[in-house]
Write a protein that holds these residues in place. Structure first.
Motif, mmCIF file in Angstrom:
data_model
loop_
_atom_site.group_PDB
_atom_site.id
_atom_site.type_symbol
_atom_site.label_atom_id
_atom_site.label_comp_id
_atom_site.label_asym_id
_atom_site.label_seq_id
_atom_site.Cartn_x
_atom_site.Cartn_y
_atom_site.Cartn_z
ATOM 1 N N CYS A 8 -4.877 3.388 -4.967
ATOM 2 C CA CYS A 8 -4.103 2.991 -3.783
ATOM 3 C C CYS A 8 -2.628 2.834 -4.149
ATOM 4 O O CYS A 8 -1.752 3.346 -3.449
ATOM 5 N N LYS A 9 -2.344 2.156 -5.260
ATOM 6 C CA LYS A 9 -0.954 1.987 -5.703
ATOM 7 C C LYS A 9 -0.308 3.330 -6.037
ATOM 8 O O LYS A 9 0.854 3.570 -5.718
ATOM 9 N N LYS A 13 3.129 5.027 -4.406
ATOM 10 C CA LYS A 13 4.268 5.540 -5.191
ATOM 11 C C LYS A 13 4.527 7.010 -4.880
ATOM 12 O O LYS A 13 5.671 7.437 -4.752
ATOM 13 N N ILE A 14 3.466 7.778 -4.783
ATOM 14 C CA ILE A 14 3.603 9.210 -4.497
ATOM 15 C C ILE A 14 4.153 9.427 -3.091
ATOM 16 O O ILE A 14 4.979 10.296 -2.862
ATOM 17 N N ARG A 15 3.715 8.600 -2.130
ATOM 18 C CA ARG A 15 4.236 8.697 -0.755
ATOM 19 C C ARG A 15 5.746 8.568 -0.752
ATOM 20 O O ARG A 15 6.439 9.288 -0.031
ATOM 21 N N SER A 21 0.336 15.170 0.481
ATOM 22 C CA SER A 21 -1.017 15.668 0.218
ATOM 23 C C SER A 21 -1.557 15.117 -1.098
ATOM 24 O O SER A 21 -2.756 14.829 -1.214
ATOM 25 N N ILE A 22 -0.700 14.919 -2.084
ATOM 26 C CA ILE A 22 -1.140 14.325 -3.352
ATOM 27 C C ILE A 22 -1.478 12.848 -3.121
ATOM 28 O O ILE A 22 -2.495 12.343 -3.616
ATOM 29 N N ALA A 23 -0.645 12.163 -2.346
ATOM 30 C CA ALA A 23 -0.928 10.761 -2.011
ATOM 31 C C ALA A 23 -2.256 10.667 -1.264
ATOM 32 O O ALA A 23 -3.065 9.760 -1.515
#
Length: 181
Positions: A8-9, A13-15, A21-23
């Motif tokens: 989730c974290k 961070k990716i968002r 799409s990775i998030a």
């Protein structure tokens, strides 16, 4: 729950780097690791994960999946304020999909949950009554005086204002001038 929280974290961070799409992949991994009892054991974590899942699914071009996650959140919500927040997410997603009628309906439903009843097609008389009421409430204060007022702290009112703002474009695009007013 550690691996779930880490995924989730990571998705958060990716968002922030706009890699939706990775998030979304990370948050789906977190969902896949949730045990059956997760909503009872860690409700806040589930709320966070499923909210992200809806957001990331939508931003990754999977609106039906986004809607399914919102439905899960609605099933697990316990009060009208929480349900209203979900309808706000739904309204925004419909808005950006250019499904303006659905966006309007989601906003009106959310407002109803907050205790505000608006008609989808208000009459001119209704609009005039509300304008007069607003002028009476304002009294002799000018619009510039309102800037000096403290910010609204009541969460219901803040969410209601977000709904009202979210109605502007869809009602205009639907040709619903009185709702736009």
């Amino acid at each position: 729950y550690n691996i779930i929280e880490l995924n989730c974290k990571a998705s958060e961070k990716i968002r922030d780097s706009a890699a939706f799409s990775i998030a979304y992949d990370h948050v789906k991994t977190a969902i896949s690791w949730l045990p059956e009892s997760a909503w009872q054991d860690r409700e806040q974590l589930c709320w966070r994960i499923y909210s992200h899942a809806s957001e990331f699914a939508y931003l990754s071009g999977a609106p039906d999946e986004a809607e399914a996650y919102l439905a899960i959140l609605l099933d697990h919500s316990h009060d009208d304020l929480t349900r209203a927040k979900i309808y706000l997410m739904r309204s925004v997603q419909y808005h950006y999909r250019r499904d303006y009628l659905a966006s309007i309906q989601a906003s009106l439903e959310g407002l109803k949950l907050l205790g505000f009843r608006l008609k989808e097609y208000p009459s001119t008389l209704t609009i005039m009554k509300e304008v007069i009421r607003a002028k009476l409430v304002l009294g002799k204060r000018s619009i510039s005086d309102l800037v000096l007022q403290p910010e609204i702290e009541d969460e219901r009112s803040r969410i209601a204002l977000k709904f009202l703002v979210s109605l502007i474009t869809p009602s205009y695009m639907q040709g619903n001038g009185n709702l736009f007013a």
